[in-house]
Scaffold this motif. Structure first.
Motif, PDB file in Angstrom:
ATOM      1  N   ILE A 183       0.833  -1.205   0.000  1.00 46.06           N
ATOM      2  CA  ILE A 183       0.000   0.000   0.000  1.00 46.06           C
ATOM      3  C   ILE A 183       0.865   1.251   0.000  1.00 46.06           C
ATOM      4  N   PHE A 184       1.941   1.240   0.797  1.00 42.76           N
ATOM      5  CA  PHE A 184       2.828   2.402   0.872  1.00 42.76           C
ATOM      6  C   PHE A 184       3.507   2.671  -0.477  1.00 42.76           C
ATOM      7  N   LEU A 185       3.944   1.611  -1.157  1.00 47.11           N
ATOM      8  CA  LEU A 185       4.717   1.774  -2.385  1.00 47.11           C
ATOM      9  C   LEU A 185       3.864   1.911  -3.644  1.00 47.11           C
ATOM     10  N   LEU A 186       2.588   1.506  -3.591  1.00 46.09           N
ATOM     11  CA  LEU A 186       1.777   1.473  -4.801  1.00 46.09           C
ATOM     12  C   LEU A 186       1.719   2.812  -5.535  1.00 46.09           C
ATOM     13  N   PRO A 187       1.535   3.955  -4.853  1.00 48.00           N
ATOM     14  CA  PRO A 187       1.511   5.219  -5.599  1.00 48.00           C
ATOM     15  C   PRO A 187       2.808   5.473  -6.366  1.00 48.00           C
TER      16      PRO A 187
ATOM     17  N   GLY B  10       3.547  11.104  -2.585  1.00 50.03           N
ATOM     18  CA  GLY B  10       3.610   9.666  -2.340  1.00 50.03           C
ATOM     19  C   GLY B  10       3.844   9.336  -0.875  1.00 50.03           C
ATOM     20  N   LEU B  11       4.735  10.102  -0.241  1.00 48.62           N
ATOM     21  CA  LEU B  11       5.001   9.863   1.181  1.00 48.62           C
ATOM     22  C   LEU B  11       3.763  10.159   2.037  1.00 48.62           C
ATOM     23  N   LEU B  12       3.062  11.230   1.685  1.00 51.96           N
ATOM     24  CA  LEU B  12       1.857  11.570   2.455  1.00 51.96           C
ATOM     25  C   LEU B  12       0.761  10.517   2.269  1.00 51.96           C
TER      26      LEU B  12
ATOM     27  N   GLY C  59       0.576   7.867   5.099  1.00 48.92           N
ATOM     28  CA  GLY C  59      -0.639   8.100   5.876  1.00 48.92           C
ATOM     29  C   GLY C  59      -1.530   6.873   5.954  1.00 48.92           C
ATOM     30  N   LEU C  60      -1.747   6.238   4.813  1.00 43.95           N
ATOM     31  CA  LEU C  60      -2.571   5.028   4.805  1.00 43.95           C
ATOM     32  C   LEU C  60      -1.934   3.912   5.630  1.00 43.95           C
ATOM     33  N   ALA C  61      -0.615   3.739   5.477  1.00 37.77           N
ATOM     34  CA  ALA C  61       0.079   2.689   6.233  1.00 37.77           C
ATOM     35  C   ALA C  61      -0.007   2.949   7.729  1.00 37.77           C
TER      36      ALA C  61
ATOM     37  N   LEU D 218      -4.682   9.796   8.920  1.00 37.38           N
ATOM     38  CA  LEU D 218      -5.762  10.499   8.227  1.00 37.38           C
ATOM     39  C   LEU D 218      -5.386  11.945   7.914  1.00 37.38           C
ATOM     40  N   VAL D 219      -4.664  12.597   8.824  1.00 37.95           N
ATOM     41  CA  VAL D 219      -4.205  13.964   8.575  1.00 37.95           C
ATOM     42  C   VAL D 219      -3.261  13.993   7.378  1.00 37.95           C
TER      43      VAL D 219
END
Length: 486
Positions: free
Chosen positions: A70-74, A212-214, A218-220, A247-248
């Motif tokens: 999930i973190f890397l997908l974007p 991408g980091l946000l 954020g999701l992770a 979420l922020v």
């Protein structure tokens, strides 16, 4: 040149192109279904791993790789648009193979989780595989190819349990870990040899690192907080900090994307009703049907211990035999749905599939104590699952233009992945309520399995309702193709 010679050459050329497309389809099918194959091995070996390593945190055996994916997908989807889908797929699979090898040789649970985390790098390649289908197949084949790629989950569900049963029953969980590495290596070879590079590129695009980091971070963070909520307490500062902070970060991502020249996911795309409704409905439904394996596999494979564990105590091979009819139906219904989508609105096919899975899991919540009960309820759910896995990629193709295909597939995989991880974590939480911890291992009672099925059943019903929000679109045989359009 005689008519006979010309006809012979044309038949030879047609045969050659047919064989070429068949090999491309096989290579993409293996790449798209690599994560489900590994997920099946993970699910079937998790009870043995929990007992071997004496851990109550077995959920992270499967969830660690999901979080990394999930973190890397974007980043992976954006890189594919810049550098080429095939190139990025090869890099992701190769790095994931390193993680598989670490996991296969791990001697501690923490090292095992490190390996599974690195293996999560190849999780996003499914999004690229679906996008490649639109880029390299002619328009007349795009719908059937996409339906076949989605329906491949049925092939995995049919043959995978028998294969994993043979591997695990013969060599234990260690054999399963080594087979994951072999499956990944095979995918690397198939994509390298048979899949052509996509001609679709994002002109003058750059990587949006901050966005991408946000988004990924954020999701992770939010998902990690949900996963640890039962351990830390749902009102603890750590739980609320991870969930709230995540979420922020996601909200901040939305503001950042409005100001960058090359956004990671163009918000204009996500604002279109045709796109966001498809993403919402398919992600909720897909997240539910993929997370139900947590309940079903633990029910079948955990031991039967009076007053401690209400698992059925089956072997992996016996469980595969029980689920074989359902697996066949998934494949059949996926192929049938791909053909029906040329005449019937894909929204209707998705909604019917969601209703059928809701019905199947609803019956399973009460009737899950014998092999015949699980076989019958599984057949009902499998018909719906076959329709869902086939209709989902078709609806994405219908909703976007060729140049947006990878982004849309990435968004769908991201949101579906988030939904799956959240629903899986909730399923583990529901299962553990009323359960027993013995010698460091979590065991589950019948009430937990009942409530777990009800959880998935309720989510599928919500997904069926969300399908009603999707506006009508062009049918699959009317949309523009990628390379084939030229």
């Amino acid at each position: 040149m005689s008519l006979t010679t010309a006809s012979s050459q044309q038949e030879s050329e047609t045969s050659r192109f047919g064989a070429r497309y068949a090999l491309i389809l096989v290579a993409l099918l293996w790449a798209v279904q690599l994560s489900p194959i590994v997920g099946l091995l993970v699910g079937n070996s998790q009870s043995e791993i929990a007992i071997h390593f004496h851990t109550t945190r077995i959920a992270w055996f499967s969830q660690t790789s999901s979080l990394v994916g999930i973190f890397l997908l974007p980043f992976v989807v954006k890189a594919a648009g810049i550098y080429g889908k095939k190139r990025v797929m090869l890099v992701a699979i190769a790095l994931g193979l390193v993680g598989d090898l670490i996991a296969a040789t791990a001697t501690s649970y923490s090292t095992l989780l490190v390996g599974r985390g690195l293996a999560g790098i190849y999780g996003p390649i499914a999004a690229l595989g679906y996008a490649m289908a639109r880029d390299v197949f002619p328009r007349r084949m795009v719908g059937q190819a996409s339906g076949f790629l989605g329906g491949g989950i049925g092939l995995v569900a049919l043959g995978g349990p028998f294969l994993s049963g043979w591997v695990i029953d013969s060599w234990g969980f260690r054999g399963a870990l080594w087979f994951m590495a072999i499956a990944t290596a095979l995918s690397l070879v198939l994509v390298l040899v048979f899949v052509p590079e996509s001609p679709v590129r994002e002109e003058h695009a750059r990587m949006d690192w901050i966005g991408g980091l946000l988004l990924g971070g954020g999701l992770a963070a939010a998902i990690y907080g949900i996963g640890e909520g039962s351990q830390w307490g749902w009102t603890s500062g750590k739980t609320l900090g991870f969930i709230g902070g995540g979420l922020v970060a996601v909200i901040a991502f939305a503001f950042v994307e409005r100001r960058v020249a090359n956004p990671l996911f163009p918000l204009a795309l996500l604002k279109r009703r045709q796109v966001w409704t498809v993403l919402l409905a398919t992600s909720v439904i897909a997240g539910a049907i993929y997370s139900v394996g947590t309940v079903a596999q633990l029910l079948a494979l955990m031991p039967k211990i009076p007053t401690i564990s209400d698992g059925l105590g089956w072997s992996v091979t016996h469980n595969a035999l029980i689920n074989a009819p359902a697996s066949v139906l998934i494949v059949v219904m996926a192929v049938v749905t791909g053909a029906l989508a040329r005449r019937i609105d894909a929204r209707i096919l998705l909604g019917i599939g969601a209703v059928l899975t809701t019905t199947g899991y609803g019956f399973a919540s009460h009737f899950h104590h014998t092999a015949p009960q699980l076989m019958i309820t599984g057949i009902v759910a499998a018909i719906g699952m076959g329709m869902i896995v086939s209709a989902t990629p078709i609806m994405i193709i219908e909703a976007v233009a060729p140049a947006e295909q990878a982004l849309a597939n990435g968004a769908q995989n991201l949101t579906a992945g988030v939904a799956q991880v959240v629903f899986t974590q909730l399923a583990f939480t529901v299962l553990a309520r009323g359960g027993t911890v013995m010698k460091g291992t979590q065991f589950y009672r019948d009430s937990g399995f009942t409530h777990g099925y009800w959880l998935i059943c309720g989510v599928c019903l919500v997904g069926a309702a969300l399908a009603l929000l999707v506006p009508r679109a062009k049918r699959i045989d009317e949309v523009d193709a990628g390379q084939a359009a030229a």
